[in-house]
Design a protein around this motif. Structure first.
Motif, mmCIF file in Angstrom:
data_model
loop_
_atom_site.group_PDB
_atom_site.id
_atom_site.type_symbol
_atom_site.label_atom_id
_atom_site.label_comp_id
_atom_site.label_asym_id
_atom_site.label_seq_id
_atom_site.Cartn_x
_atom_site.Cartn_y
_atom_site.Cartn_z
ATOM 1 N N ASN A 30 0.784 -1.191 0.228
ATOM 2 C CA ASN A 30 -0.059 0.074 0.011
ATOM 3 C C ASN A 30 0.827 1.259 0.049
ATOM 4 O OD1 ASN A 30 -2.708 -1.087 -0.257
ATOM 5 N ND2 ASN A 30 -2.178 -1.789 2.088
ATOM 6 N N LYS A 31 2.068 1.273 -0.708
ATOM 7 C CA LYS A 31 2.933 2.367 -0.460
ATOM 8 C C LYS A 31 3.402 2.598 -2.180
ATOM 9 C CE LYS A 31 4.321 2.619 4.106
ATOM 10 N NZ LYS A 31 5.582 2.593 5.325
ATOM 11 N N LYS A 32 3.639 3.533 -2.499
ATOM 12 C CA LYS A 32 4.189 3.917 -3.821
ATOM 13 C C LYS A 32 5.701 3.506 -3.993
ATOM 14 C CE LYS A 32 4.402 7.260 -7.476
ATOM 15 N NZ LYS A 32 4.073 8.539 -7.928
ATOM 16 N N ILE A 33 5.816 2.609 -4.872
ATOM 17 C CA ILE A 33 7.249 2.007 -5.052
ATOM 18 C C ILE A 33 7.921 2.458 -6.570
ATOM 19 C CG2 ILE A 33 6.882 -0.350 -6.219
ATOM 20 C CD1 ILE A 33 9.231 -1.223 -4.082
ATOM 21 N N GLU A 64 11.438 12.090 5.330
ATOM 22 C CA GLU A 64 10.452 11.346 6.458
ATOM 23 C C GLU A 64 9.297 11.895 6.309
ATOM 24 O OE1 GLU A 64 10.098 12.211 11.125
ATOM 25 O OE2 GLU A 64 11.916 12.213 10.428
ATOM 26 N N GLU A 65 8.987 12.706 5.588
ATOM 27 C CA GLU A 65 7.329 13.020 5.188
ATOM 28 C C GLU A 65 6.769 12.199 4.197
ATOM 29 O OE1 GLU A 65 9.812 16.157 2.637
ATOM 30 O OE2 GLU A 65 10.006 15.190 4.472
ATOM 31 N N LEU A 66 7.624 11.180 3.379
ATOM 32 C CA LEU A 66 7.004 10.179 2.531
ATOM 33 C C LEU A 66 7.042 8.816 3.099
ATOM 34 C CD1 LEU A 66 9.019 11.316 -0.940
ATOM 35 C CD2 LEU A 66 6.663 11.913 0.029
ATOM 36 N N ASN A 67 7.341 8.591 4.375
ATOM 37 C CA ASN A 67 7.641 7.269 5.037
ATOM 38 C C ASN A 67 6.312 6.659 5.038
ATOM 39 O OD1 ASN A 67 10.125 7.245 5.205
ATOM 40 N ND2 ASN A 67 10.345 8.076 7.486
ATOM 41 N N GLU A 68 5.145 7.355 5.088
ATOM 42 C CA GLU A 68 3.768 6.768 5.195
ATOM 43 C C GLU A 68 3.179 6.220 3.806
ATOM 44 O OE1 GLU A 68 2.029 5.869 8.064
ATOM 45 O OE2 GLU A 68 4.251 6.369 9.128
ATOM 46 N N ILE A 69 3.715 7.128 2.580
ATOM 47 C CA ILE A 69 3.222 6.727 1.514
ATOM 48 C C ILE A 69 4.103 6.280 0.404
ATOM 49 C CG2 ILE A 69 1.334 8.548 1.871
ATOM 50 C CD1 ILE A 69 3.221 10.445 0.237
ATOM 51 N N ALA A 70 5.160 6.144 0.870
ATOM 52 C CA ALA A 70 6.186 5.704 -0.365
ATOM 53 C C ALA A 70 7.146 4.549 0.400
ATOM 54 C CB ALA A 70 7.224 6.712 -0.958
ATOM 55 N N THR A 71 7.711 3.555 -0.538
ATOM 56 C CA THR A 71 8.683 2.605 0.189
ATOM 57 C C THR A 71 9.648 2.323 -0.945
ATOM 58 O OG1 THR A 71 8.575 0.390 1.108
ATOM 59 C CG2 THR A 71 7.424 0.543 -0.949
#
Length: 83
Positions: A30-33, A64-71
């Protein structure tokens, strides 16, 4: 088509379970790769050429601000290995 090819490249790793978010993103857990951008160049009404850019998060550090939405592939492999 380029999105499907990126998906297939990620899918070669049996541990990752990529999902396509049509029309230009690939997600894992569920995170953008991965993201794909396509710019078409027209000649009249027809596409004369296309520029395709593919961004795949492999081994990069995420802000850090992308940790919840990207991987990244590295982060996903670490999570799988640590169980």
């Amino acid at each position: 088509m380029s999105q499907i090819r990126a998906f297939l490249a990620i899918d070669l790793d049996d541990d990752l379970k990529p999902k396509i978010k049509w029309a230009n993103d690939v997600f894992v857990a569920n995170k953008k790769i991965c993201g794909i951008l396509i710019e078409n160049i027209f000649s009249g009404n027809k596409i004369s050429s296309s520029l395709i850019g593919v961004g795949l998060n492999v081994n990069n550090d995420l802000p850090e601000e992308l940790n919840e939405i990207a991987t990244t592939m590295r982060l996903q492999k670490r999570e799988i290995c640590q169980g």
